[in-house]
Design an enzyme around this catalytic site. Structure first.
Site, short mmCIF file in Angstrom:
data_model
loop_
_atom_site.label_atom_id
_atom_site.label_comp_id
_atom_site.label_asym_id
_atom_site.label_seq_id
_atom_site.Cartn_x
_atom_site.Cartn_y
_atom_site.Cartn_z
N HIS A 18 -17.36 -13.76 -24.27
CA HIS A 18 -17.12 -15.19 -24.56
C HIS A 18 -17.65 -16.07 -23.42
O HIS A 18 -17.00 -17.03 -23.02
CB HIS A 18 -15.64 -15.44 -24.85
CG HIS A 18 -15.21 -14.82 -26.15
ND1 HIS A 18 -15.48 -15.41 -27.36
CD2 HIS A 18 -14.59 -13.65 -26.42
CE1 HIS A 18 -15.02 -14.64 -28.34
NE2 HIS A 18 -14.48 -13.55 -27.79
N GLY A 107 -17.07 -4.37 -32.90
CA GLY A 107 -17.44 -4.96 -31.61
C GLY A 107 -18.65 -4.30 -30.97
O GLY A 107 -18.93 -4.49 -29.80
N SER A 109 -21.75 -4.61 -32.41
CA SER A 109 -22.91 -5.35 -32.94
C SER A 109 -23.63 -4.66 -34.08
O SER A 109 -24.87 -4.63 -34.11
CB SER A 109 -23.91 -5.67 -31.82
OG SER A 109 -23.33 -6.54 -30.91
N ASP A 151 -25.47 -10.45 -28.40
CA ASP A 151 -25.74 -9.20 -29.10
C ASP A 151 -27.23 -9.01 -29.31
O ASP A 151 -27.80 -7.94 -29.07
CB ASP A 151 -25.04 -9.20 -30.46
CG ASP A 151 -23.58 -9.59 -30.35
OD1 ASP A 151 -23.05 -9.53 -29.22
OD2 ASP A 151 -22.97 -9.96 -31.36
#
Ligand code: GLA
Length: 337
Positions: A18, A107, A109, A151
């Site tokens: 984040h 998580g 990708s 990602d």
């Protein structure tokens, strides 16, 4: 007939979550699990069969692939978004199969891996940051999630055996050597839930903080006093400290201080849990169990959170329950088979 095979890896983020959509830092690594598309060119037609997600079929009409709302499988939205963004011409039609070794919504990708594989299979010649940018836009078009570029850059620019330091303020990347004496392992806590709207609201809260105190990349802990909304303050605190932890983690790896690297991972998890509020009880439990296991340097949730995987840094020989040991992989490949 010669067939073509494209492979796009997934990624695990070692630290720096984040931070991407606010010009921060992250250290992801492409992994050996990923999406494979094997296809033949088939002008005028797109026909892709996914191993467990159903088949997507489209024909060209009047010289274009017109997306049809009748397309059933949910993953067809990625194909439609790719056709629209890349303006795929009928000559670039393909018939083939899509398979993945990545757990979905964990998580790691899986969607960015699919996006990049689709771009290459549907004729895009872009690479590196440009390919990442197209795939990122494809993600937002297909899912509505206003994601950053973590990602897609992690996958498109990866070098085998290395992690990638990404600076999202300049979109520059630097390969980072991993010490040979560590293992990277992941454990899946279960699929993510409700991530879309929660992700968008976290992003908005960070933007709110930036409207008050300027770019979070440059902000210091002292600047936090300029924020009156306590929730926004916690979000900003996470971003400021997480950027710092990315650098600390890289320094620690460089000096083979794996305890310090592990401590940075644990602090990152705590910040994602308490300040950014994207962890879950299952992830917290996995991290706690891992950190109480001999030979584990550190662990944290990886990716957006709200479920999905934990990543742990361990000594060789450590066996965490239900863990998959992750190898660092190179970026996407395309070859005749
Ligand atoms: C998801 C998004 C990325 C990034 C991470 C959190 O993976 O797609 O852009 O924001 O969450 O670090």
């Amino acid at each position: 007939m010669t067939r073509t095979q494209v492979f796009a890896p997934g990624r695990v983020n070692l630290i720096g979550d984040h931070t991407d959509y606010v010009g921060g830092l992250a250290l992801p690594m492409a992994i050996h699990l990923g999406t494979t598309i094997v296809f033949d060119r088939s002008p005028g037609r797109i026909d892709l069969d996914s191993d467990h997600h159903g088949r997507v079929e489209l024909t060209a009409n009047n010289g274009i692939f017109a997306p049809s709302s009748a397309l059933k499988p949910t993953w067809s939205r990625f194909v439609i978004a790719a056709i629209e963004l890349l303006k795929v011409s009928p000559e670039n039609g393909i018939v083939g199969t899509v398979t993945t070794t990545l757990p979905i919504a964990a998580g790691l990708s899986s969607s960015a891996s699919l996006e990049i594989a689709l771009c290459l299979a549907l004729g895009s010649e872009a690479s590196g940051i440009r390919l990442a940018g197209i795939a990122r836009d494809l993600e937002e078009a297909a899912t509505g999630v206003p994601c950053g570029m973590l990602d897609q850059i992690a996958i498109a620019t990866a070098q085998a055996g290395k992690a990638t330091l990404i600076d999202f303020a300049t979109l520059s990347v630097e390969p980072i050597e991993l010490p040979p004496e560590v293992l990277i392992q992941i454990v899946n806590s279960g699929p993510r839930q409700l991530e879309n709207s929660a992700y968008a609201s976290r992003r908005r809260q960070c933007e709110e903080a930036e409207n008050e105190i300027g770019p979070l990349r440059k902000a210091t802990m002292d600047d936090l006093s300029g924020l009156t909304n306590q929730m926004v303050k916690r979000r900003a605190k996470h971003v400021i400290t997480e950027n710092q932890r990315v650098l600390e983690f890289i320094d620690a790896l460089g000096s083979h201080d794996l305890r310090a690297a592990g401590a940075a991972m644990l602090a990152s998890h705590k910040s994602l849990k308490d300040d950014f509020e994207v962890s879950t009880p299952a992830l917290d439990q996995l991290v706690e169990t891992a950190c109480n296991t001999k030979g584990v340097y550190g662990a944290r949730l990886t990716g957006a959170g709200f479920g999905g995987c934990m990543v742990a840094l361990t000594e060789p020989g450590v066996e965490l329950r239900n863990a998959i040991q992750i190898e660092s992989a190179q970026g996407p490949t395309k070859r005749m088979i």
